[in-house]
Design a protein around this motif. Structure first.
Motif, PDB file in Angstrom:
ATOM      1  N   THR A 347       0.689  -1.745   0.126  1.00  0.00           N
ATOM      2  CA  THR A 347       0.288   0.189   0.438  1.00  0.00           C
ATOM      3  C   THR A 347       0.966   1.642   0.130  1.00  0.00           C
ATOM      4  O   THR A 347       0.174   2.976  -0.510  1.00  0.00           O
ATOM      5  CB  THR A 347      -0.911   0.182   1.056  1.00  0.00           C
ATOM      6  OG1 THR A 347      -0.295  -0.086   2.389  1.00  0.00           O
ATOM      7  CG2 THR A 347      -2.653  -1.027   1.274  1.00  0.00           C
ATOM      8  N   ARG A 348       1.828   1.031   0.865  1.00  0.00           N
ATOM      9  CA  ARG A 348       3.029   2.291   0.595  1.00  0.00           C
ATOM     10  C   ARG A 348       3.384   2.559  -1.484  1.00  0.00           C
ATOM     11  O   ARG A 348       3.441   3.771  -0.705  1.00  0.00           O
ATOM     12  CB  ARG A 348       4.478   1.829   1.597  1.00  0.00           C
ATOM     13  CG  ARG A 348       3.797   1.436   2.497  1.00  0.00           C
ATOM     14  CD  ARG A 348       5.067   1.631   3.538  1.00  0.00           C
ATOM     15  NE  ARG A 348       5.839   2.858   3.753  1.00  0.00           N
ATOM     16  CZ  ARG A 348       5.288   3.883   4.837  1.00  0.00           C
ATOM     17  NH1 ARG A 348       4.585   3.548   5.537  1.00  0.00           N
ATOM     18  NH2 ARG A 348       5.462   5.212   4.801  1.00  0.00           N
ATOM     19  N   SER A 349       3.305   1.634  -1.877  1.00  0.00           N
ATOM     20  CA  SER A 349       3.235   2.477  -3.572  1.00  0.00           C
ATOM     21  C   SER A 349       2.549   3.140  -3.473  1.00  0.00           C
ATOM     22  O   SER A 349       2.967   4.187  -4.558  1.00  0.00           O
ATOM     23  CB  SER A 349       3.008   0.906  -4.383  1.00  0.00           C
ATOM     24  OG  SER A 349       4.021   0.616  -4.232  1.00  0.00           O
ATOM     25  N   LEU A 350       1.126   3.645  -3.142  1.00  0.00           N
ATOM     26  CA  LEU A 350       0.605   4.494  -3.271  1.00  0.00           C
ATOM     27  C   LEU A 350       0.233   6.284  -2.109  1.00  0.00           C
ATOM     28  O   LEU A 350      -0.319   6.441  -2.241  1.00  0.00           O
ATOM     29  CB  LEU A 350      -1.254   3.608  -3.474  1.00  0.00           C
ATOM     30  CG  LEU A 350      -1.069   2.622  -4.544  1.00  0.00           C
ATOM     31  CD1 LEU A 350      -2.503   2.385  -5.436  1.00  0.00           C
ATOM     32  CD2 LEU A 350      -0.835   3.528  -5.871  1.00  0.00           C
ATOM     33  N   GLN A 364      -1.119  -5.788   3.388  1.00  0.00           N
ATOM     34  CA  GLN A 364      -2.789  -5.346   3.472  1.00  0.00           C
ATOM     35  C   GLN A 364      -2.683  -7.165   3.911  1.00  0.00           C
ATOM     36  O   GLN A 364      -3.953  -7.262   3.572  1.00  0.00           O
ATOM     37  CB  GLN A 364      -2.817  -5.051   1.674  1.00  0.00           C
ATOM     38  CG  GLN A 364      -2.422  -3.752   1.309  1.00  0.00           C
ATOM     39  CD  GLN A 364      -3.037  -3.697  -0.157  1.00  0.00           C
ATOM     40  OE1 GLN A 364      -3.716  -3.463   0.009  1.00  0.00           O
ATOM     41  NE2 GLN A 364      -2.314  -4.524  -0.983  1.00  0.00           N
ATOM     42  N   TYR A 365      -2.998  -5.833   5.464  1.00  0.00           N
ATOM     43  CA  TYR A 365      -3.512  -7.300   6.028  1.00  0.00           C
ATOM     44  C   TYR A 365      -5.721  -6.645   6.188  1.00  0.00           C
ATOM     45  O   TYR A 365      -5.620  -8.617   6.488  1.00  0.00           O
ATOM     46  CB  TYR A 365      -2.915  -6.634   8.125  1.00  0.00           C
ATOM     47  CG  TYR A 365      -3.636  -7.841   8.700  1.00  0.00           C
ATOM     48  CD1 TYR A 365      -3.270  -8.804   9.199  1.00  0.00           C
ATOM     49  CD2 TYR A 365      -4.681  -7.084   9.883  1.00  0.00           C
ATOM     50  CE1 TYR A 365      -4.090 -10.008   9.431  1.00  0.00           C
ATOM     51  CE2 TYR A 365      -4.323  -7.998  10.892  1.00  0.00           C
ATOM     52  CZ  TYR A 365      -4.280  -9.281  10.356  1.00  0.00           C
ATOM     53  OH  TYR A 365      -4.955 -10.260  11.788  1.00  0.00           O
ATOM     54  N   PHE A 371      -7.082 -12.068  -0.622  1.00  0.00           N
ATOM     55  CA  PHE A 371      -5.786 -11.023  -1.240  1.00  0.00           C
ATOM     56  C   PHE A 371      -6.075 -10.075  -2.433  1.00  0.00           C
ATOM     57  O   PHE A 371      -5.677 -10.584  -3.022  1.00  0.00           O
ATOM     58  CB  PHE A 371      -4.446 -12.154  -1.880  1.00  0.00           C
ATOM     59  CG  PHE A 371      -3.452 -11.871  -2.055  1.00  0.00           C
ATOM     60  CD1 PHE A 371      -2.631 -10.554  -0.919  1.00  0.00           C
ATOM     61  CD2 PHE A 371      -2.462 -11.357  -3.050  1.00  0.00           C
ATOM     62  CE1 PHE A 371      -1.277 -10.800  -0.712  1.00  0.00           C
ATOM     63  CE2 PHE A 371      -0.995 -11.716  -3.337  1.00  0.00           C
ATOM     64  CZ  PHE A 371      -0.803 -10.243  -2.071  1.00  0.00           C
ATOM     65  N   THR A 372      -6.248  -8.729  -1.942  1.00  0.00           N
ATOM     66  CA  THR A 372      -6.991  -7.764  -2.669  1.00  0.00           C
ATOM     67  C   THR A 372      -5.727  -7.712  -4.210  1.00  0.00           C
ATOM     68  O   THR A 372      -4.803  -7.727  -4.627  1.00  0.00           O
ATOM     69  CB  THR A 372      -6.731  -6.320  -2.299  1.00  0.00           C
ATOM     70  OG1 THR A 372      -7.579  -5.256  -3.450  1.00  0.00           O
ATOM     71  CG2 THR A 372      -5.913  -5.670  -1.862  1.00  0.00           C
ATOM     72  N   ARG A 373      -6.762  -6.910  -5.360  1.00  0.00           N
ATOM     73  CA  ARG A 373      -6.958  -6.923  -6.785  1.00  0.00           C
ATOM     74  C   ARG A 373      -6.258  -5.521  -6.784  1.00  0.00           C
ATOM     75  O   ARG A 373      -6.770  -4.614  -7.641  1.00  0.00           O
ATOM     76  CB  ARG A 373      -7.113  -7.591  -7.656  1.00  0.00           C
ATOM     77  CG  ARG A 373      -7.228  -9.414  -7.683  1.00  0.00           C
ATOM     78  CD  ARG A 373      -8.555  -9.979  -8.618  1.00  0.00           C
ATOM     79  NE  ARG A 373      -9.438  -9.014  -8.010  1.00  0.00           N
ATOM     80  CZ  ARG A 373     -10.661  -9.718  -8.787  1.00  0.00           C
ATOM     81  NH1 ARG A 373     -10.885  -9.554 -10.257  1.00  0.00           N
ATOM     82  NH2 ARG A 373     -11.907  -8.451  -8.408  1.00  0.00           N
ATOM     83  N   LEU A 374      -4.718  -5.482  -5.436  1.00  0.00           N
ATOM     84  CA  LEU A 374      -4.624  -3.236  -6.138  1.00  0.00           C
ATOM     85  C   LEU A 374      -4.626  -3.247  -6.995  1.00  0.00           C
ATOM     86  O   LEU A 374      -3.246  -3.840  -7.109  1.00  0.00           O
ATOM     87  CB  LEU A 374      -3.984  -3.240  -4.909  1.00  0.00           C
ATOM     88  CG  LEU A 374      -3.667  -1.893  -5.019  1.00  0.00           C
ATOM     89  CD1 LEU A 374      -4.987  -0.968  -4.195  1.00  0.00           C
ATOM     90  CD2 LEU A 374      -2.653  -1.633  -3.646  1.00  0.00           C
ATOM     91  N   ARG A 375      -4.803  -2.292  -7.534  1.00  0.00           N
ATOM     92  CA  ARG A 375      -4.560  -1.374  -8.892  1.00  0.00           C
ATOM     93  C   ARG A 375      -4.829   0.114  -8.663  1.00  0.00           C
ATOM     94  O   ARG A 375      -5.699   0.566  -8.304  1.00  0.00           O
ATOM     95  CB  ARG A 375      -4.748  -2.535 -10.160  1.00  0.00           C
ATOM     96  CG  ARG A 375      -6.419  -2.306 -10.398  1.00  0.00           C
ATOM     97  CD  ARG A 375      -6.072  -2.791 -11.525  1.00  0.00           C
ATOM     98  NE  ARG A 375      -5.600  -2.007 -12.967  1.00  0.00           N
ATOM     99  CZ  ARG A 375      -6.548  -3.047 -13.967  1.00  0.00           C
ATOM    100  NH1 ARG A 375      -6.362  -4.203 -14.399  1.00  0.00           N
ATOM    101  NH2 ARG A 375      -5.098  -2.204 -15.199  1.00  0.00           N
ATOM    102  N   ALA A 376      -4.027   0.709  -9.898  1.00  0.00           N
ATOM    103  CA  ALA A 376      -4.376   1.860  -9.359  1.00  0.00           C
ATOM    104  C   ALA A 376      -5.889   2.632 -10.457  1.00  0.00           C
ATOM    105  O   ALA A 376      -6.304   3.273 -10.133  1.00  0.00           O
ATOM    106  CB  ALA A 376      -3.370   3.091 -10.203  1.00  0.00           C
ATOM    107  N   LEU A 918      -3.330  -9.804  14.978  1.00  0.00           N
ATOM    108  CA  LEU A 918      -2.496 -10.494  13.942  1.00  0.00           C
ATOM    109  C   LEU A 918      -2.014 -10.481  13.053  1.00  0.00           C
ATOM    110  O   LEU A 918      -1.189 -11.597  11.944  1.00  0.00           O
ATOM    111  CB  LEU A 918      -2.588 -12.436  14.486  1.00  0.00           C
ATOM    112  CG  LEU A 918      -3.753 -12.718  15.217  1.00  0.00           C
ATOM    113  CD1 LEU A 918      -3.943 -13.775  15.349  1.00  0.00           C
ATOM    114  CD2 LEU A 918      -2.748 -12.862  16.427  1.00  0.00           C
ATOM    115  N   ASN A 919      -1.650  -8.943  13.006  1.00  0.00           N
ATOM    116  CA  ASN A 919      -1.139  -9.218  11.340  1.00  0.00           C
ATOM    117  C   ASN A 919       0.436  -9.369  11.632  1.00  0.00           C
ATOM    118  O   ASN A 919       1.352  -8.968  12.111  1.00  0.00           O
ATOM    119  CB  ASN A 919      -0.896  -7.034  11.473  1.00  0.00           C
ATOM    120  CG  ASN A 919      -0.295  -6.937   9.530  1.00  0.00           C
ATOM    121  OD1 ASN A 919      -0.134  -7.467   8.960  1.00  0.00           O
ATOM    122  ND2 ASN A 919      -0.557  -5.289   9.726  1.00  0.00           N
TER     123      ASN A 919
END
Length: 937
Positions: A347-350, A364-365, A371-376, A918-919
């Motif tokens: 997440t620190r990429s954004l 991204q706990y 397991f999110t498909r994070l993208r911009a 428990l992260n």
């Protein structure tokens, strides 16, 4: 201030002690002859005994003589205008004896202080330098288990690295300057600092400056990391390397992060003697120490790449191409192209501008279930879909089938009603992101400098300029589907008129630059460097037009201040500032040099602080939305440094430094009332220059070298970093929590680490004969390092008692802890310390004309647990839990108590909320083992 004065007094007493320990003793002489390439004597050659007040020039025949040198080891610098500069290291002077040093100098059309031919072992430090600066060679980079620039820098005194970035001498992570081949590589829109991610196989040398930054460097209020990439040689050379931690038999091991690294490089001549090239590339893939294994459908890229380019949770590609053209001796032209690409789950990429929690890992706990498909671009969905027919907002969903809440006897507490336990607190909506980004930044830099030397090279003058043309686009929409048609219960559609829950849209073209000059004078060992940097910046046409637009939501006082405080040049309004610099070094006895530096530096505000919400058409209507301030000034750093460098021998160097930094005009938040385009009054979060911080500390380091087989260093620092706020949004959090902003108490900053101790040793033997005759102990290198550091800072909590038992009604349920609200207690506690060891072993085997290098890298050698997320109840990370742990039996054990807002796994009832503690990223990475094989020719 008392600590700083005490530090200065201690350092002064140390200097006096060292200076007075030398008793009168016999002295030696250095003499010799300097000739050109043809054997003719050179008149007027400058001969300096560095680290002393002594030196001379050659006579008409090229002869020289320096008397009155105490016995010891010295470095001798020989320089002459139009010729190369040579530095002879480890020249021994004996009492009542004359040491002869003859040499020849080759002609060079241009020469600077940086172009020095070293004869002998490379100096451990520049003993005369009035800066806290260290150069890390290619050999040291290869020895350590590092993957990129930040890993190289992290081992230096005054530098703290954690999962959130690099912190140099108490400055924020985004205050550090990153320079590659003389050009800034800092990402102007990211808070993560280094914008260009190069593999370690690209580096020739990395230079770290923690104090005494020169006038030629701008937009930096902490330290500077300068990277020099490799050049091609006169013969073809190349390499290929592969490292991995998955060996087939250790798939379930905690040390297996599913990491693979591929590196390749090639360099050589295109036109022999004139044109050379160098290329390198690196690819790195891993699922991280959290071991959240990715699958191809979980990670997508808006760039359209296939799964081949991103097989893991974190994927990094980088490349470098470089051409070098030798115009004539001393003059060369270089052109390079560098590119890096990262697709990952961090997440620190954004993260931008430091608005988020300062100390927070990027894992991204809260998406652990899916397991999110994070993208911009919100996972491939249009930012404004045609219709909304499904739940898009992340939320905690109950487990299916639901779990019934039962009392201690196993029966429901109320026979007339059933209560279910809530979900685990994780986001479970199919991996849909709630934010849509479209950002880009382009920066064109024009830079030049000219250096003039006096005939005896004791006076140097530098003049230079730098101009940057920028183009930034920022589109940031939270819950972007709000403005889309929404299907109602009856099947009809309704449509809102908002862009999103909150939004920020602008494109700007600011300019900034500087004129700089510095003059250096050397007189009887004293070296004084005085510099000035005149900086200017223009927010651009976007702001200039909006300031004149009465519909723009800009305060009248800001309009007037902007117009009166700027100078109009060629149709654009500019601000400017003059920054003085001073560096002085002088010997107090042979090879003992005291130095002092003082300087002003600035850092331009993040673009979002200037431009957000100014456009009257794109208005954010969310509660307490941000409003940009076009009249913001840069943040300012005023630094002082006093130090001592003692070259005991050419193989032993001791450095002691005291430093103080005042930081002011830090950007913070205040609440203002404006009228929007509809005429309604609204409260906005407005950025102003209002905060300050202070950093003070002591550093010491000792370097030791024994022959060619051993080199080691031990360093330590004690420092304090305090200020009004740790992030630009601290005051905003106060407003949201209490309805007012009262940020007037100076407290420790979140990243303050009072104690930081480091040490490393390198053993090597590059000979065919084994050490002690033991087979295998040749052509090897071993690197061992350790770091001991104060733990994370945190705000203490108060115990308020126990919650009411939902079954019995007694107050014997979960312990309740609330964060201490006293402003003076913010970040007042230090968590459990960090301590770890790293090890690298390598051995070279010659096969035909190729060198084969075998390596083993082990980070966190002893698998020590270091808390990144501190439980403020205990000051440590939440303990590890076995999958079959009896949680009921842990009730009453205070090690498992957690602060209010965090799920307490021992007391589950229908009122339960929040994420469990428990992260897996609450600890630094566990032990990690990489084996590597590389070929070099």
């Amino acid at each position: 201030m008392r600590l700083f004065l005490s530090s200065m007094r201690s350092l002064f007493l140390l200097v006096v002690l060292l200076a007075t320990t030398a008793s009168a003793q016999a002295q030696g002489t250095l003499a010799g002859k300097i000739v050109d390439e043809f054997g003719d004597g050179l008149i007027g050659v400058n001969v300096l005994v560095t680290g002393t007040t002594q030196g001379t020039i050659t006579d008409i025949d090229g002869n020289y003589r320096v008397d009155g040198l105490r016995a010891g080891s010295y470095n001798i610098q020989i320089s002459y205008i139009g010729f190369e500069t040579k530095l002879f290291t480890g020249i021994e002077i004996a009492n009542n004896q004359t040491t002869t040093l003859n040499t020849d100098l080759k002609e060079a059309v241009l020469s600077t202080d940086d172009e020095v031919v070293v004869i002998g072992d490379r100096p451990l430090v520049d003993v005369e330098g009035a800066q806290s600066q260290v150069a890390i060679s290619r050999e040291q980079i290869e020895a350590a288990p590092v993957r990129g620039v930040e890993g190289v820098v992290a081992n230096q005194a005054g530098v703290v690295r954690d999962p959130t970035g690099l912190y140099i001498r108490g400055g924020r992570a985004d205050e550090t300057g990153f320079i590659v081949d003389g050009v800034s590589a800092k990402d102007p829109l990211s808070g993560t600092g280094f914008g260009l991610d190069l593999g370690s196989n690209s580096f020739s040398e990395v230079e770290v400056t923690t104090g005494g930054v020169g006038a030629d460097v701008g937009d930096v209020t902490s330290g500077v990391v300068s990277v020099q990439t490799q050049d091609g040689g006169d013969t073809f050379a190349g390499s290929f390397a592969h490292k991995r931690d998955d060996f087939g038999f250790n798939s379930g091991a905690s040390s297996n992060f599913r990491e693979e690294i591929y590196e390749a490089s090639l360099g050589g001549p295109i036109i022999p003697g004139k044109l050379r090239f160098f290329t390198s590339g690196q690819a790195q893939f891993n699922d991280g120490f959290t071991r959240q294994v990715s699958t191809p459908d979980q990670l997508e890229s808006s760039l359209g790449f296939s799964d081949f380019w991103m097989p893991r949770a974190a994927n990094r590609w980088s490349g470098l191409g470089k051409l070098t053209y030798d115009v004539r001796p001393g003059l060369k032209l270089q052109a390079s192209f560098q590119k890096s690409l990262q697709v990952n789950q961090n997440t620190r990429s954004l993260q931008v501008t430091g608005n988020d929690a300062v100390i927070a890992p990027g894992f991204q706990y809260n998406f652990a279930l899916q397991f999110t498909r994070l993208r911009a671009d919100a996972n491939g969905r249009d930012w404004r879909p045609d219709v909304i027919d499904s739940e898009l907002d992340p939320e905690s969903l109950p487990n299916y089938p639901a779990t019934i809440f039962r009392a201690g006897d196993g029966l429901p507490p109320d026979p007339n009603a059933l209560f279910i336990l809530p979900g685990p607190g994780f986001i479970n909506n199919g991996g849909i992101a709630t934010r849509w980004h479209d950002h880009f930044a382009e920066e064109l830099t024009l830079r030049g400098s000219y250096t003039l030397f006096s005939a005896d090279r004791n006076v140097r003058t530098q003049l230079g300029f730098e101009h940057k043309q920028n183009d930034y686009q920022w589109i940031d929409v939270v819950r972007p589907w709000i403005g889309a048609p929404i299907i109602t219960a009856g099947g009809d559609t309704t449509q809102s008129n908002r862009l999103g829950q909150s939004s920020d849209v602008w494109r700007v073209k600011p300019q900034r630059g500087a004129l700089f000059t510095s003059g250096q004078i050397r007189y009887r060992g004293l070296i004084a460097n005085v510099g000035l940097r005149f900086e200017y910046w223009a927010p651009g046409e976007y702001v200039d037009e909006l300031v004149d637009n009465p519909d723009a939501p800009i305060l009248d006082t800001i309009r007037e201040s902007y117009k009166s405080g700027t100078t109009k040049i060629l149709g654009r309004r500019y601000k400017h500032r003059l920054l003085p610099k001073l560096r002085v070094s002088f010997p107090i006895r042979e090879n003992q040099v005291m130095f002092f530096n003082y300087g002003h530096s600035t850092r331009t505000p993040h673009p979002t602080f200037v431009y957000t919400g100014l456009d009257p058409f794109f208005q954010d209507r969310s509660f307490f939305a941000d409003l940009g301030n076009p009249d913001l000034d840069p943040e300012v750093d005023i630094s002082y440094e006093l130090g001592l460098k003692y070259q005991i021998t050419s193989n032993d160097v001791l450095s002691v430094t005291a430093f103080w930094r005042d930081k002011f005009d830090f950007i913070t938040v205040e609440d203002v009332v404006i009228r929007d385009a509809s005429g309604r009054e609204s409260v906005r979060a407005f950025r102003v220059n209002g905060d300050f911080a202070r950093v003070r500390g002591l550093e010491a380091s000792y370097l030791k070298r024994i022959g060619k087989g051993f080199q080691g260093q031990i360093s330590g620092s004690f420092s304090r970093a305090t200020g009004l706020s740790s992030t630009n949004n601290d005051a905003l959090q106060d407003f949201l929590a209490r309805g007012n902003i009262d940020n007037t108490v100076e407290t420790p900053l979140a990243w303050d680490r009072p104690i930081d101790l480091k040490a490393f040793v390198i053993f090597s033997r590059n000979e065919e004969t084994p050490l002690f005759g033991i087979p295998g102990l040749n052509n090897y290198r071993a690197y061992l390092s350790t770091t001991f550091r104060s733990g994370q800072r945190y705000t203490p909590v108060e115990f308020l008692g126990n919650a009411v038992n939902p079954v019995t009604g007694e107050r014997d349920w979960r312990p309740i802890y609330e964060t201490d609200q006293d402003p003076e207690d913010r970040y007042s506690k230090v968590g459990a310390p960090w301590w770890w060891f790293d090890l690298t072993l390598s051995r070279t085997i010659s096969v035909a004309k190729t060198n084969v290098l075998l390596t083993m890298e082990v980070t966190n050698l002893f698998n020590q647990s270091n808390a990144v997320i501190v439980n403020p109840v205990t000051g440590k990370a939440y303990p590890e839990l076995d999958a079959d742990a009896d949680l009921i039996a842990l009730r009453g054990d205070s090690d498992y108590d957690v602060v209010n807002g965090v799920r307490d796994l021992r007391y589950e009832d229908p009122r339960t909320s929040g994420l469990p503690p428990l992260n897996p990223a609450r600890f630094l990475p566990q032990r990690h083992i990489l084996l590597g094989l590389s070929f070099r020719f």
